[in-house]
Design a protein around this motif. Structure first.
Motif, PDB file in Angstrom:
ATOM      1  N   PRO A 163     -22.799 -22.667  32.450  1.00  0.00           N
ATOM      2  CA  PRO A 163     -23.279 -23.448  33.475  1.00  0.00           C
ATOM      3  C   PRO A 163     -22.259 -23.750  34.743  1.00  0.00           C
ATOM      4  CG  PRO A 163     -23.043 -24.638  31.653  1.00  0.00           C
ATOM      5  CD  PRO A 163     -22.621 -23.296  31.166  1.00  0.00           C
ATOM      6  N   ASP A 164     -20.962 -23.773  34.198  1.00  0.00           N
ATOM      7  CA  ASP A 164     -19.942 -23.861  35.362  1.00  0.00           C
ATOM      8  C   ASP A 164     -19.815 -22.692  36.379  1.00  0.00           C
ATOM      9  OD1 ASP A 164     -19.376 -26.238  34.109  1.00  0.00           O
ATOM     10  OD2 ASP A 164     -17.795 -25.345  32.486  1.00  0.00           O
ATOM     11  N   THR A 165     -19.843 -21.577  36.038  1.00  0.00           N
ATOM     12  CA  THR A 165     -19.804 -20.455  36.964  1.00  0.00           C
ATOM     13  C   THR A 165     -21.015 -19.826  37.195  1.00  0.00           C
ATOM     14  OG1 THR A 165     -19.612 -18.889  35.190  1.00  0.00           O
ATOM     15  CG2 THR A 165     -17.407 -20.092  36.075  1.00  0.00           C
ATOM     16  N   HIS A 166     -22.183 -20.292  36.413  1.00  0.00           N
ATOM     17  CA  HIS A 166     -23.423 -19.663  36.663  1.00  0.00           C
ATOM     18  C   HIS A 166     -23.579 -18.140  36.226  1.00  0.00           C
ATOM     19  CE1 HIS A 166     -24.706 -23.449  38.100  1.00  0.00           C
ATOM     20  NE2 HIS A 166     -24.013 -23.389  39.262  1.00  0.00           N
ATOM     21  N   LEU A 167     -22.422 -17.678  35.520  1.00  0.00           N
ATOM     22  CA  LEU A 167     -22.520 -16.215  35.181  1.00  0.00           C
ATOM     23  C   LEU A 167     -23.093 -16.139  34.042  1.00  0.00           C
ATOM     24  CD1 LEU A 167     -18.660 -15.315  36.046  1.00  0.00           C
ATOM     25  CD2 LEU A 167     -20.756 -14.819  37.276  1.00  0.00           C
ATOM     26  N   LEU A 168     -23.802 -14.984  33.941  1.00  0.00           N
ATOM     27  CA  LEU A 168     -24.596 -14.623  32.708  1.00  0.00           C
ATOM     28  C   LEU A 168     -23.997 -13.350  32.050  1.00  0.00           C
ATOM     29  CD1 LEU A 168     -26.986 -14.829  30.709  1.00  0.00           C
ATOM     30  CD2 LEU A 168     -28.086 -13.005  32.346  1.00  0.00           C
ATOM     31  N   GLU A 169     -23.714 -13.464  30.624  1.00  0.00           N
ATOM     32  CA  GLU A 169     -23.048 -12.307  29.822  1.00  0.00           C
ATOM     33  C   GLU A 169     -24.057 -11.672  28.991  1.00  0.00           C
ATOM     34  OE1 GLU A 169     -19.314 -11.303  26.565  1.00  0.00           O
ATOM     35  OE2 GLU A 169     -19.732 -13.621  27.408  1.00  0.00           O
ATOM     36  N   ILE A 170     -24.170 -10.592  29.138  1.00  0.00           N
ATOM     37  CA  ILE A 170     -25.217  -9.590  28.165  1.00  0.00           C
ATOM     38  C   ILE A 170     -24.446  -8.897  27.214  1.00  0.00           C
ATOM     39  CG2 ILE A 170     -27.138  -8.171  28.484  1.00  0.00           C
ATOM     40  CD1 ILE A 170     -27.443  -8.865  31.176  1.00  0.00           C
TER      41      ILE A 170
END
Length: 533
Positions: free
Chosen positions: A523-530
């Motif tokens: 939620p801090d970087t808004h990055l999604l890891e898959i």
């Protein structure tokens, strides 16, 4: 120097309005006095001698300023920056103000961060439906078009008007129009009844596979819906959107749903609403007409299908999108920014160049009159009176439930009344914050994970759970290629794509075999890891 006194007045007014101190201009060189020429005492010349001429007196010379009095900063994409850049020298010559043009991606999201910090541009470009949020946040300055106010298409001005005040200078519009195959029909139908009769004749004769096709369930089907009296959000007398007046479950939308249901039962309309499939059907002559936007022109032209463009049957109207220039409300150069827009951008030549670069009808009438393109003129006609895309954050809560309702109707799984009434309730709950705090990863994989369909930001089955400050979820999926985004609060109002960019591109992943996929959202970087097996 012809506008230096005008510039001084503008900057003095701006300083009083904004409490900002005008940067000191470099003092001009003092005027050079004309040389005094004394006539020497001489004897009267002989008659045959010519009289001596006095030396010509030189005019005073004023040295040009060596530094600009101010700087205007403009954010634009690479296409529009190339058109605006040549205006910088002219503005510097007229106002002694330097113009810096910067190419910036994801302008709205960067603007929201930079403007309050005093690091934003003086001018940038956004679609009108993004301007609403910026106005509500106090980030946009009103714009006065002055004597040029009447030079813009009325409905483009309307799109950038909030609480009766204009907050953007429009330059282009975009909307759907009605395409028809000239080899199959002589003219566009004036009513949907006429369309059905002619389409079924073509089907019965074996000339087409389908009498009609939709290229989507919401935006792309909207002209059919508005022809039946449907709307999404109501507006008050001042033109402001009313987030509590939702029309998805209204009489007009239900009437449109019944029409779709009837066409499906007649096997007149294709049950496939995929955008690419619909366009391919039209391009190969397998369907006689299509509702499409100017962004589809290149592929339709390349296909070689003989087409023409017209208004929609029964007075249907599409959504209207308007692109325009906005001024930063926190800028110290608001009056200069407005002068740049009204005097240098709002010209026939510049607006026409913007049209050529974007292939969208100009909002500036003198440029629109130069357009000698039958297709663009047809799009302009189809968009006259169109409904501006609602400039509301609440619009993000509409798309998912609206799409699901139309899909259920087309698939015959629910009646129009039940599907659309249910969608209305879902939208009302979302707007009311029923799913506040939900972190979801909607995408093309959701149906395989237990959701009623794909791309559903409110599906509980695919919501992520908080684990040590991150949001995590693991799901069993069959082999295949997928796309996904992150969506917050159960709607599309706030979503993040690749590199954590708001409204960014979809993430893509592929499973070579059935297996578990884990999504991890920061939620801090808004990055999604898959994580794949």
């Amino acid at each position: 120097m012809k506008k230096r006194f005008v510039l001084f007045a503008i900057l003095m007014i701006a300083s009083l309005m904004l409490g900002a101190c005008k940067p000191k201009a470099k003092p001009e060189a003092p005027a050079v006095e004309a040389p005094v020429v004394e006539e020497p005492a001489v004897e009267k010349p002989a008659a045959e001698e010519p009289a001596k001429e006095e030396p010509a007196k030189e005019e005073p010379v004023v040295a040009p300023p060596s530094t600009p009095d101010a700087t205007l900063r403009i954010w634009a994409d690479d296409t529009r920056s190339a058109i605006l850049a040549p205006l910088a020298d002219a503005f510097l010559a007229e106002y002694n103000v330097k113009v810096i043009i910067e190419e910036v991606a994801n302008i709205r999201d960067q603007f929201i961060i930079a403007a309050p910090a005093g690091e934003g541009p003086d001018i940038t470009i956004v679609p009108h439906d993004q301007a609403g949020q910026l106005v509500a946040s106090g980030l946009l300055a009103p714009i006065d078009l002055g004597s040029k106010a009447g030079d813009f298409v009325d409905f483009t001005i309307d799109a950038f008007t909030f609480d009766g005040q204009l907050y953007g200078m429009p330059y282009a519009s975009e909307n759907l129009a009605f395409f028809y195959n000239k080899d199959l029909v002589d003219a566009a139908p004036e009513t949907w009844d006429e369309l059905v009769v002619k389409g079924m004749e073509l089907q019965d004769a074996g000339k087409v596979d389908w009498g009609f096709v939709l290229s989507g369930t919401t935006y792309d089907a909207f002209p059919l819906m508005t022809s039946q009296g449907a709307y999404v959000f109501g507006r008050d007398s001042a033109g402001n959107w009313l987030p509590n007046d939702i029309g998805i479950g209204g009489e007009g939308m239900i009437k449109a749903g019944k029409l779709m249901q009837e066409w499906i039962e007649l096997e007149f309309m294709s049950p496939n609403t995929d955008w690419d499939t619909a366009h391919a059907l039209f391009e190969t002559g397998e369907v006689p007409w299509l509702m499409a936007g100017p962004w589809a022109l290149d592929r339709i032209r390349a296909a070689g299908v003989p087409y023409a463009i017209s208004d929609f049957p029964d007075g249907g109207l599409p959504f209207l999108g308007v692109q325009g220039f906005i001024v930063n409300a926190l800028s110290e150069n608001q009056l200069l920014a407005q002068a740049f827009l009204t005097e240098f951008v709002a010209t026939k030549d510049v607006m026409y160049q913007l049209y050529e670069a974007g292939n969208r009808p100009p909002a500036y009438i003198p440029a629109l009159e130069l357009v000698d393109d039958e297709d663009m003129n047809a799009f302009g006609s189809a968009g006259t009176g169109a409904m501006p895309m609602p400039a509301l954050a609440e619009m993000g809560s509409v798309w998912g439930a609206w799409n699901d309702a139309i899909t259920l109707i087309i698939q015959g799984e629910m009646s129009p009344e039940d599907a659309l009434t249910n969608a209305q309730h879902q939208i009302e709950e979302l707007i009311g914050g029923a799913l506040a705090g939900m972190v979801n990863v909607p995408g093309s994989w959701q149906a395989a994970a237990g959701c009623p369909g794909d791309w559903q930001p409110d599906c509980e089955a695919t919501a992520l759970k908080e684990v040590d400050g991150l949001y995590v979820g693991t799901f069993n999926l069959p082999a295949g290629s997928y796309e996904v985004k992150v969506a917050l609060d159960g709607s599309w109002g706030v979503n993040f794509g690749v590199d954590g960019i708001a409204d960014g591109d979809n993430y893509q992943f592929e499973l070579a075999a059935d297996g578990e996929v884990t999504f991890i959202y920061d939620p801090d970087t808004h990055l999604l890891e898959i994580k794949l097996p």
